[in-house]
Design a protein around this motif. Structure first.
Motif, PDB file in Angstrom:
ATOM      1  N   GLY A   1       0.798  -1.229   0.000  1.00  0.00           N
ATOM      2  CA  GLY A   1       0.000   0.000   0.000  1.00  0.00           C
ATOM      3  C   GLY A   1       0.821   1.265   0.000  1.00  0.00           C
ATOM      4  N   ILE A   2       2.039   1.187  -0.560  1.00  0.00           N
ATOM      5  CA  ILE A   2       2.856   2.403  -0.654  1.00  0.00           C
ATOM      6  C   ILE A   2       3.310   2.579  -2.102  1.00  0.00           C
ATOM      7  N   ALA A   3       3.738   3.793  -2.435  1.00  0.00           N
ATOM      8  CA  ALA A   3       4.085   4.061  -3.840  1.00  0.00           C
ATOM      9  C   ALA A   3       5.417   3.410  -4.224  1.00  0.00           C
ATOM     10  N   GLU A   4       6.407   3.511  -3.368  1.00  0.00           N
ATOM     11  CA  GLU A   4       7.728   2.934  -3.648  1.00  0.00           C
ATOM     12  C   GLU A   4       8.308   2.365  -2.366  1.00  0.00           C
ATOM     13  N   LEU A   5       9.157   1.365  -2.505  1.00  0.00           N
ATOM     14  CA  LEU A   5       9.849   0.844  -1.318  1.00  0.00           C
ATOM     15  C   LEU A   5      11.041   1.736  -0.964  1.00  0.00           C
ATOM     16  N   GLY A   6      11.508   2.497  -1.941  1.00  0.00           N
ATOM     17  CA  GLY A   6      12.662   3.370  -1.730  1.00  0.00           C
ATOM     18  C   GLY A   6      13.179   3.823  -3.083  1.00  0.00           C
ATOM     19  N   TRP A   7      14.338   4.459  -3.069  1.00  0.00           N
ATOM     20  CA  TRP A   7      14.933   4.928  -4.322  1.00  0.00           C
ATOM     21  C   TRP A   7      16.413   4.567  -4.334  1.00  0.00           C
ATOM     22  N   ILE A   8      16.905   4.293  -5.520  1.00  0.00           N
ATOM     23  CA  ILE A   8      18.343   4.070  -5.652  1.00  0.00           C
ATOM     24  C   ILE A   8      18.979   5.368  -6.153  1.00  0.00           C
ATOM     25  N   LEU A   9      19.965   5.836  -5.403  1.00  0.00           N
ATOM     26  CA  LEU A   9      20.655   7.074  -5.775  1.00  0.00           C
ATOM     27  C   LEU A   9      22.155   6.869  -5.714  1.00  0.00           C
ATOM     28  N   GLU A  10      22.865   7.541  -6.606  1.00  0.00           N
ATOM     29  CA  GLU A  10      24.328   7.470  -6.560  1.00  0.00           C
ATOM     30  C   GLU A  10      24.855   8.323  -5.400  1.00  0.00           C
TER      31      GLU A  10
END
Ligand SMILES: Cc1cc2nc3c(=O)[nH]c(=O)nc-3n(C[C@H](O)[C@H](O)[C@H](O)COP(=O)(O)OP(=O)(O)OC[C@H]3O[C@@H](n4cnc5c(N)ncnc54)[C@H](O)[C@@H]3O)c2cc1C
Length: 389
Positions: free
Chosen positions: A98-107
Protein backbone atom coordinates in the motif's frame (compact mmCIF):
# COMPACT_ATOMS: atom_id res chain seq x y z
CA UNK A 1 45.92 33.41 18.04
CA UNK A 2 42.29 33.59 19.19
CA UNK A 3 40.19 30.73 17.71
CA UNK A 4 37.35 31.68 15.37
CA UNK A 5 34.15 31.02 17.30
CA UNK A 6 31.17 28.99 16.07
CA UNK A 7 28.20 27.35 17.71
CA UNK A 8 28.48 24.02 15.91
CA UNK A 9 31.61 22.53 14.39
CA UNK A 10 31.12 19.50 12.14
CA UNK A 11 34.17 17.42 11.26
CA UNK A 12 33.49 15.36 8.13
CA UNK A 13 31.49 16.37 5.08
CA UNK A 14 30.25 12.96 3.92
CA UNK A 15 26.52 12.41 3.44
CA UNK A 16 25.78 12.43 7.19
CA UNK A 17 27.78 15.60 7.98
CA UNK A 18 26.56 17.47 4.90
CA UNK A 19 22.91 16.63 5.48
CA UNK A 20 23.19 17.72 9.12
CA UNK A 21 24.80 21.01 8.03
CA UNK A 22 21.98 21.58 5.51
CA UNK A 23 19.35 20.77 8.11
CA UNK A 24 20.74 23.57 10.33
CA UNK A 25 20.25 26.12 7.55
CA UNK A 26 17.24 27.88 9.07
CA UNK A 27 18.62 28.10 12.60
CA UNK A 28 20.50 30.98 14.19
CA UNK A 29 23.47 28.73 14.83
CA UNK A 30 26.85 29.60 13.30
CA UNK A 31 28.08 26.39 11.74
CA UNK A 32 31.58 25.37 10.58
CA UNK A 33 32.27 22.30 8.45
CA UNK A 34 35.76 20.80 8.16
CA UNK A 35 36.35 18.36 5.32
CA UNK A 36 39.40 16.79 3.67
CA UNK A 37 38.15 17.12 0.09
CA UNK A 38 35.10 18.29 -1.81
CA UNK A 39 33.02 15.61 -3.57
CA UNK A 40 33.35 15.33 -7.32
CA UNK A 41 30.65 14.31 -9.79
CA UNK A 42 31.18 10.84 -11.21
CA UNK A 43 32.11 10.49 -14.82
CA UNK A 44 29.48 8.11 -16.12
CA UNK A 45 27.65 6.25 -13.34
CA UNK A 46 28.90 6.06 -9.76
CA UNK A 47 29.35 2.47 -8.52
CA UNK A 48 28.59 3.59 -4.94
CA UNK A 49 24.82 3.68 -4.90
CA UNK A 50 22.43 3.66 -1.95
CA UNK A 51 18.89 2.49 -1.42
CA UNK A 52 17.35 5.55 0.25
CA UNK A 53 14.24 4.87 2.34
CA UNK A 54 11.04 6.93 1.86
CA UNK A 55 11.48 8.58 5.25
CA UNK A 56 14.95 9.77 4.26
CA UNK A 57 13.84 10.83 0.80
CA UNK A 58 11.42 13.11 2.65
CA UNK A 59 14.30 14.41 4.79
CA UNK A 60 16.35 15.17 1.66
CA UNK A 61 13.33 16.99 0.25
CA UNK A 62 12.87 19.01 3.45
CA UNK A 63 16.50 20.20 3.43
CA UNK A 64 16.26 21.19 -0.23
CA UNK A 65 18.63 18.56 -1.64
CA UNK A 66 16.20 16.36 -3.55
CA UNK A 67 14.65 18.77 -6.02
CA UNK A 68 17.86 19.68 -7.84
CA UNK A 69 19.13 16.13 -8.29
CA UNK A 70 18.77 14.89 -11.87
CA UNK A 71 15.46 12.98 -11.75
CA UNK A 72 16.55 10.74 -14.61
CA UNK A 73 19.31 9.32 -12.39
CA UNK A 74 16.97 8.38 -9.53
CA UNK A 75 15.35 4.95 -9.76
CA UNK A 76 12.30 4.00 -7.67
CA UNK A 77 12.25 0.51 -6.15
CA UNK A 78 8.84 -1.05 -6.81
CA UNK A 79 9.53 -4.53 -5.51
CA UNK A 80 12.16 -6.68 -3.85
CA UNK A 81 12.92 -10.35 -4.32
CA UNK A 82 15.06 -12.31 -1.90
CA UNK A 83 16.43 -15.74 -2.78
CA UNK A 84 18.17 -18.25 -0.54
CA UNK A 85 20.72 -20.80 -1.73
CA UNK A 86 18.17 -23.64 -1.39
CA UNK A 87 15.49 -22.25 -3.68
CA UNK A 88 13.43 -20.46 -1.01
CA UNK A 89 12.07 -17.11 -2.13
CA UNK A 90 10.53 -14.09 -0.48
CA UNK A 91 9.07 -11.13 -2.32
CA UNK A 92 7.76 -7.75 -1.32
CA UNK A 93 6.06 -5.17 -3.43
CA UNK A 94 5.19 -1.56 -2.83
CA UNK A 95 1.76 -2.23 -4.33
CA UNK A 96 0.98 -5.05 -1.86
CA UNK A 97 2.18 -2.93 1.03
CA UNK A 98 0.00 0.00 0.00
CA UNK A 99 2.86 2.40 -0.65
CA UNK A 100 4.08 4.06 -3.84
CA UNK A 101 7.73 2.93 -3.65
CA UNK A 102 9.85 0.84 -1.32
CA UNK A 103 12.66 3.37 -1.73
CA UNK A 104 14.93 4.93 -4.32
CA UNK A 105 18.34 4.07 -5.65
CA UNK A 106 20.65 7.07 -5.78
CA UNK A 107 24.33 7.47 -6.56
CA UNK A 108 26.49 8.54 -3.62
CA UNK A 109 28.23 11.28 -5.64
CA UNK A 110 24.91 12.67 -6.89
CA UNK A 111 23.70 13.20 -3.31
CA UNK A 112 27.08 14.42 -2.05
CA UNK A 113 27.51 17.01 -4.85
CA UNK A 114 23.99 18.35 -4.38
CA UNK A 115 24.39 18.63 -0.60
CA UNK A 116 27.78 20.26 -1.13
CA UNK A 117 26.30 22.91 -3.47
CA UNK A 118 23.70 23.64 -0.80
CA UNK A 119 26.20 24.11 2.02
CA UNK A 120 28.38 26.34 -0.19
CA UNK A 121 25.43 28.76 -0.47
CA UNK A 122 24.40 28.47 3.16
CA UNK A 123 24.46 31.86 4.93
CA UNK A 124 25.17 30.56 8.45
CA UNK A 125 27.92 28.14 7.41
CA UNK A 126 31.68 28.47 6.90
CA UNK A 127 33.42 25.74 4.94
CA UNK A 128 36.98 24.70 5.75
CA UNK A 129 38.02 22.56 2.80
CA UNK A 130 40.51 21.20 2.07
CA UNK A 131 41.36 21.03 5.75
CA UNK A 132 42.38 18.45 8.29
CA UNK A 133 42.10 18.56 12.06
CA UNK A 134 45.34 18.23 13.99
CA UNK A 135 44.59 18.77 17.67
CA UNK A 136 41.51 18.91 19.82
CA UNK A 137 41.00 20.34 23.26
CA UNK A 138 37.78 20.20 25.23
CA UNK A 139 37.22 22.75 27.97
CA UNK A 140 34.20 23.71 30.04
CA UNK A 141 33.03 26.34 27.56
CA UNK A 142 34.03 25.02 24.15
CA UNK A 143 35.71 22.45 21.93
CA UNK A 144 38.83 23.94 20.36
CA UNK A 145 40.08 22.40 17.14
CA UNK A 146 43.40 23.25 15.57
CA UNK A 147 43.71 22.55 11.86
CA UNK A 148 46.87 21.28 10.19
CA UNK A 149 47.43 24.75 8.65
CA UNK A 150 47.48 26.33 12.13
CA UNK A 151 44.01 27.89 12.11
CA UNK A 152 42.02 27.38 15.31
CA UNK A 153 38.24 26.99 15.55
CA UNK A 154 36.09 26.81 18.65
CA UNK A 155 32.48 25.74 19.11
CA UNK A 156 29.97 25.01 21.84
CA UNK A 157 29.27 21.68 20.16
CA UNK A 158 31.62 19.46 18.17
CA UNK A 159 30.10 16.88 15.85
CA UNK A 160 32.09 13.88 14.64
CA UNK A 161 30.73 13.01 11.18
CA UNK A 162 34.04 11.72 9.92
CA UNK A 163 33.15 8.14 9.11
CA UNK A 164 33.95 4.71 10.41
CA UNK A 165 37.59 5.49 11.30
CA UNK A 166 36.56 8.74 12.96
CA UNK A 167 39.46 11.00 13.93
CA UNK A 168 37.21 12.79 16.42
CA UNK A 169 36.26 9.52 18.13
CA UNK A 170 39.94 8.57 18.38
CA UNK A 171 41.07 11.99 19.55
CA UNK A 172 38.59 11.89 22.43
CA UNK A 173 39.13 8.18 23.16
CA UNK A 174 35.42 7.42 22.77
CA UNK A 175 35.07 3.64 23.29
CA UNK A 176 34.02 1.70 20.18
CA UNK A 177 33.88 -2.01 19.37
CA UNK A 178 34.82 -2.82 15.81
CA UNK A 179 34.14 -6.41 14.72
CA UNK A 180 35.39 -7.10 11.19
CA UNK A 181 33.27 -9.53 9.15
CA UNK A 182 36.33 -10.78 7.25
CA UNK A 183 34.45 -9.74 4.13
CA UNK A 184 34.68 -7.09 1.46
CA UNK A 185 31.70 -5.41 -0.18
CA UNK A 186 32.38 -5.55 -3.90
CA UNK A 187 30.56 -2.93 -5.95
CA UNK A 188 30.22 -2.46 -9.73
CA UNK A 189 27.65 -1.32 -12.29
CA UNK A 190 26.39 -3.39 -15.19
CA UNK A 191 24.15 -2.96 -18.17
CA UNK A 192 21.60 -5.77 -18.32
CA UNK A 193 20.07 -7.49 -21.29
CA UNK A 194 16.53 -7.60 -19.85
CA UNK A 195 14.71 -4.74 -18.02
CA UNK A 196 14.88 -4.92 -14.22
CA UNK A 197 11.40 -3.33 -13.83
CA UNK A 198 12.40 -1.50 -10.67
CA UNK A 199 12.96 -4.75 -8.77
CA UNK A 200 15.80 -5.02 -6.24
CA UNK A 201 17.10 -8.56 -6.01
CA UNK A 202 19.18 -10.20 -3.29
CA UNK A 203 20.66 -13.67 -3.01
CA UNK A 204 21.83 -15.24 0.23
CA UNK A 205 24.48 -17.55 -1.17
CA UNK A 206 27.02 -19.83 0.43
CA UNK A 207 29.73 -17.44 -0.71
CA UNK A 208 28.04 -14.30 0.62
CA UNK A 209 25.18 -11.92 -0.05
CA UNK A 210 24.70 -10.55 -3.53
CA UNK A 211 22.41 -7.57 -4.20
CA UNK A 212 21.34 -6.28 -7.60
CA UNK A 213 19.99 -2.76 -7.26
CA UNK A 214 17.98 -1.30 -10.15
CA UNK A 215 19.39 1.88 -11.69
CA UNK A 216 17.97 4.21 -14.30
CA UNK A 217 17.77 2.57 -17.72
CA UNK A 218 18.72 -1.07 -18.13
CA UNK A 219 21.44 -0.82 -15.52
CA UNK A 220 22.05 -2.41 -12.15
CA UNK A 221 24.52 -1.76 -9.39
CA UNK A 222 25.72 -4.73 -7.39
CA UNK A 223 26.98 -5.14 -3.85
CA UNK A 224 28.50 -8.57 -3.31
CA UNK A 225 29.52 -9.05 0.32
CA UNK A 226 31.87 -11.97 0.32
CA UNK A 227 34.91 -13.36 2.14
CA UNK A 228 38.08 -11.30 1.58
CA UNK A 229 39.72 -13.99 -0.52
CA UNK A 230 36.74 -14.52 -2.81
CA UNK A 231 36.33 -10.76 -3.23
CA UNK A 232 39.98 -10.47 -4.28
CA UNK A 233 39.49 -13.25 -6.82
CA UNK A 234 36.46 -11.42 -8.23
CA UNK A 235 38.37 -8.13 -8.29
CA UNK A 236 41.20 -9.70 -10.28
CA UNK A 237 38.88 -11.12 -12.98
CA UNK A 238 38.76 -9.78 -16.51
CA UNK A 239 35.53 -7.90 -17.31
CA UNK A 240 33.95 -10.75 -19.33
CA UNK A 241 34.69 -13.31 -16.66
CA UNK A 242 33.25 -11.09 -13.90
CA UNK A 243 30.09 -10.43 -15.95
CA UNK A 244 29.58 -14.15 -16.47
CA UNK A 245 30.18 -14.88 -12.78
CA UNK A 246 27.78 -12.17 -11.55
CA UNK A 247 25.09 -13.16 -14.08
CA UNK A 248 25.36 -16.82 -13.06
CA UNK A 249 25.30 -15.96 -9.34
CA UNK A 250 22.00 -14.20 -10.00
CA UNK A 251 20.58 -17.13 -12.03
CA UNK A 252 20.72 -15.04 -15.23
CA UNK A 253 17.56 -13.23 -14.04
CA UNK A 254 18.35 -10.24 -16.28
CA UNK A 255 20.11 -12.07 -19.11
CA UNK A 256 23.69 -11.21 -20.02
CA UNK A 257 25.51 -8.44 -18.17
CA UNK A 258 28.03 -5.90 -19.44
CA UNK A 259 30.44 -4.22 -17.02
CA UNK A 260 30.09 -0.41 -16.91
CA UNK A 261 32.45 0.52 -14.09
CA UNK A 262 35.54 -1.23 -12.73
CA UNK A 263 34.76 -3.26 -9.60
CA UNK A 264 35.83 -1.76 -6.26
CA UNK A 265 35.69 -3.24 -2.77
CA UNK A 266 35.27 -1.97 0.79
CA UNK A 267 36.05 -3.76 4.08
CA UNK A 268 32.97 -4.59 6.16
CA UNK A 269 32.62 -4.53 9.91
CA UNK A 270 30.12 -4.15 12.70
CA UNK A 271 30.93 -0.99 14.62
CA UNK A 272 29.23 -0.44 17.95
CA UNK A 273 29.65 2.79 19.88
CA UNK A 274 27.88 2.53 23.24
CA UNK A 275 27.89 6.29 23.93
CA UNK A 276 27.52 8.67 21.00
CA UNK A 277 27.43 11.84 23.10
CA UNK A 278 29.69 13.40 25.74
CA UNK A 279 30.00 16.94 27.04
CA UNK A 280 30.28 19.16 23.90
CA UNK A 281 30.33 16.15 21.60
CA UNK A 282 27.90 14.22 19.41
CA UNK A 283 28.65 11.56 16.79
CA UNK A 284 26.57 10.99 13.66
CA UNK A 285 26.64 8.57 10.70
CA UNK A 286 29.33 5.92 10.39
CA UNK A 287 31.33 7.59 13.17
CA UNK A 288 28.49 6.45 15.47
CA UNK A 289 27.69 3.01 14.02
CA UNK A 290 28.70 0.55 11.33
CA UNK A 291 26.34 -2.03 9.88
CA UNK A 292 26.65 -4.81 7.31
CA UNK A 293 25.40 -3.52 3.92
CA UNK A 294 23.11 -6.52 3.36
CA UNK A 295 20.19 -4.49 4.71
CA UNK A 296 21.20 -1.25 2.97
CA UNK A 297 20.72 0.78 6.14
CA UNK A 298 24.11 2.50 6.63
CA UNK A 299 23.46 5.97 5.32
CA UNK A 300 19.78 5.65 6.12
CA UNK A 301 20.76 5.52 9.79
CA UNK A 302 23.15 8.42 9.18
CA UNK A 303 20.41 10.60 7.70
CA UNK A 304 18.13 9.74 10.62
CA UNK A 305 20.91 10.80 13.04
CA UNK A 306 21.31 14.06 11.15
CA UNK A 307 17.60 14.81 11.28
CA UNK A 308 17.24 13.91 14.96
CA UNK A 309 20.21 16.04 16.01
CA UNK A 310 19.24 18.99 13.79
CA UNK A 311 15.67 18.92 15.17
CA UNK A 312 16.98 18.90 18.73
CA UNK A 313 19.39 21.80 18.11
CA UNK A 314 16.77 23.82 16.24
CA UNK A 315 14.32 23.41 19.11
CA UNK A 316 16.85 24.44 21.78
CA UNK A 317 16.33 28.01 22.98
CA UNK A 318 19.28 30.43 22.62
CA UNK A 319 19.85 30.65 26.36
CA UNK A 320 20.41 26.90 26.67
CA UNK A 321 23.87 25.39 26.14
CA UNK A 322 23.79 23.11 23.07
CA UNK A 323 26.95 21.34 24.31
CA UNK A 324 25.27 20.27 27.52
CA UNK A 325 25.48 16.50 27.91
CA UNK A 326 21.98 16.17 29.38
CA UNK A 327 20.53 17.89 26.37
CA UNK A 328 22.61 15.76 23.99
CA UNK A 329 21.51 12.61 25.79
CA UNK A 330 18.06 13.17 24.30
CA UNK A 331 19.61 12.72 20.86
CA UNK A 332 21.38 9.57 22.04
CA UNK A 333 18.17 8.14 23.51
CA UNK A 334 16.23 8.90 20.37
CA UNK A 335 18.73 7.15 18.11
CA UNK A 336 19.68 4.22 20.31
CA UNK A 337 16.67 1.99 19.74
CA UNK A 338 16.57 2.10 15.94
CA UNK A 339 20.34 1.74 15.61
CA UNK A 340 20.48 -1.22 17.99
CA UNK A 341 17.50 -2.92 16.39
CA UNK A 342 18.86 -2.61 12.87
CA UNK A 343 22.41 -3.56 13.84
CA UNK A 344 21.18 -6.61 15.76
CA UNK A 345 18.71 -7.89 13.15
CA UNK A 346 21.14 -7.31 10.29
CA UNK A 347 23.95 -9.06 12.15
CA UNK A 348 21.63 -11.97 13.07
CA UNK A 349 20.52 -12.34 9.44
CA UNK A 350 24.15 -12.38 8.35
CA UNK A 351 24.99 -15.10 10.88
CA UNK A 352 21.87 -17.13 10.02
CA UNK A 353 22.76 -17.35 6.35
CA UNK A 354 26.50 -17.63 6.81
CA UNK A 355 26.36 -20.70 9.01
CA UNK A 356 25.78 -24.07 7.45
CA UNK A 357 24.95 -26.23 10.46
CA UNK A 358 23.07 -29.39 9.54
CA UNK A 359 19.33 -28.74 9.77
CA UNK A 360 19.68 -24.98 9.36
CA UNK A 361 19.04 -24.95 5.61
CA UNK A 362 15.58 -26.58 5.72
CA UNK A 363 14.69 -24.35 8.67
CA UNK A 364 15.67 -21.25 6.72
CA UNK A 365 13.68 -22.45 3.73
CA UNK A 366 10.61 -23.13 5.85
CA UNK A 367 10.94 -19.73 7.53
CA UNK A 368 11.17 -17.87 4.22
CA UNK A 369 8.31 -19.77 2.61
CA UNK A 370 6.08 -19.32 5.66
CA UNK A 371 6.89 -15.61 5.81
CA UNK A 372 6.01 -15.26 2.14
CA UNK A 373 2.49 -16.40 2.94
CA UNK A 374 1.99 -14.06 5.92
CA UNK A 375 1.02 -10.55 4.82
CA UNK A 376 1.23 -9.03 8.31
CA UNK A 377 4.75 -10.28 8.93
CA UNK A 378 5.70 -9.24 5.41
CA UNK A 379 4.45 -5.73 6.07
CA UNK A 380 6.60 -5.60 9.19
CA UNK A 381 9.58 -6.76 7.16
CA UNK A 382 8.87 -4.12 4.51
CA UNK A 383 9.04 -1.54 7.27
CA UNK A 384 12.40 -3.00 8.32
CA UNK A 385 13.60 -2.96 4.71
CA UNK A 386 12.57 0.63 4.04
CA UNK A 387 13.85 1.98 7.35
CA UNK A 388 10.42 3.09 8.52
CA UNK A 389 10.31 1.73 12.06
C1 LIG B 1 29.87 -1.87 -0.05
C2 LIG B 1 28.96 -0.97 0.72
C3 LIG B 1 27.63 -0.80 0.32
C4 LIG B 1 26.77 0.03 1.04
N1 LIG B 1 25.47 0.15 0.63
C5 LIG B 1 24.61 0.93 1.34
C6 LIG B 1 23.23 1.09 0.96
O1 LIG B 1 22.73 0.51 -0.01
N2 LIG B 1 22.43 1.90 1.71
C7 LIG B 1 22.91 2.57 2.79
O2 LIG B 1 22.15 3.29 3.45
N3 LIG B 1 24.22 2.46 3.17
C8 LIG B 1 25.07 1.66 2.48
N4 LIG B 1 26.38 1.56 2.87
C9 LIG B 1 26.86 2.32 4.02
C10 LIG B 1 27.24 3.77 3.65
O3 LIG B 1 28.26 3.74 2.67
C11 LIG B 1 27.74 4.53 4.85
O4 LIG B 1 26.84 4.32 5.92
C12 LIG B 1 27.84 6.03 4.57
O5 LIG B 1 28.70 6.30 3.50
C13 LIG B 1 28.35 6.76 5.80
O6 LIG B 1 28.35 8.14 5.58
P1 LIG B 1 29.08 9.11 6.59
O7 LIG B 1 28.87 10.49 6.06
O8 LIG B 1 28.68 8.82 7.98
O9 LIG B 1 30.61 8.70 6.53
P2 LIG B 1 31.68 8.75 5.26
O10 LIG B 1 30.94 8.51 4.02
O11 LIG B 1 32.76 7.87 5.67
O12 LIG B 1 32.09 10.28 5.28
C14 LIG B 1 33.03 10.79 6.19
C15 LIG B 1 33.56 12.10 5.64
O13 LIG B 1 34.48 12.64 6.57
C16 LIG B 1 35.66 13.05 5.90
N5 LIG B 1 36.74 12.88 6.86
C17 LIG B 1 37.16 11.73 7.45
N6 LIG B 1 38.14 11.97 8.30
C18 LIG B 1 38.33 13.30 8.26
C19 LIG B 1 39.24 14.16 8.91
N7 LIG B 1 40.12 13.71 9.82
N8 LIG B 1 39.20 15.48 8.58
C20 LIG B 1 38.32 15.96 7.68
N9 LIG B 1 37.44 15.19 7.05
C21 LIG B 1 37.46 13.89 7.33
C22 LIG B 1 35.79 12.13 4.70
O14 LIG B 1 36.55 12.74 3.68
C23 LIG B 1 34.32 11.94 4.32
O15 LIG B 1 33.89 12.94 3.43
C24 LIG B 1 27.25 0.72 2.18
C25 LIG B 1 28.58 0.57 2.57
C26 LIG B 1 29.42 -0.28 1.86
C27 LIG B 1 30.85 -0.45 2.32
Amino acid sequence: MQPTAFDVLIVGGGLAGLSLACALRDTRLRVALVEHRSPSPSTGWDARVYAVSPVNARFLQEIGAWKHMAAERIEPIHAMKIFADDGAELDFSAYESGIAELGWILESSLMACELWENVKRQGNLTLFCPAAPQALQMNAAAAVLTLADGRALSARLLIGADGRDSWVREALAVPAINTPYGELGLVANFECQRPHRGIARQWFRVDGVLAWLPMAGDRISIVWSTADENARTLLAMAADELCARVAAAGNHELGALKLLTPAAAFPLSLLQVPRIVAPRLALVGDAAHGIHPLSGHGINLGYRDAKALADLLAATPDWQDIGNQRLLSRYQRERREETLLLQTTTHALHQLFRNDFPGLKPLRKLGMNLTNGLPLLKNLLVRYAIGGF
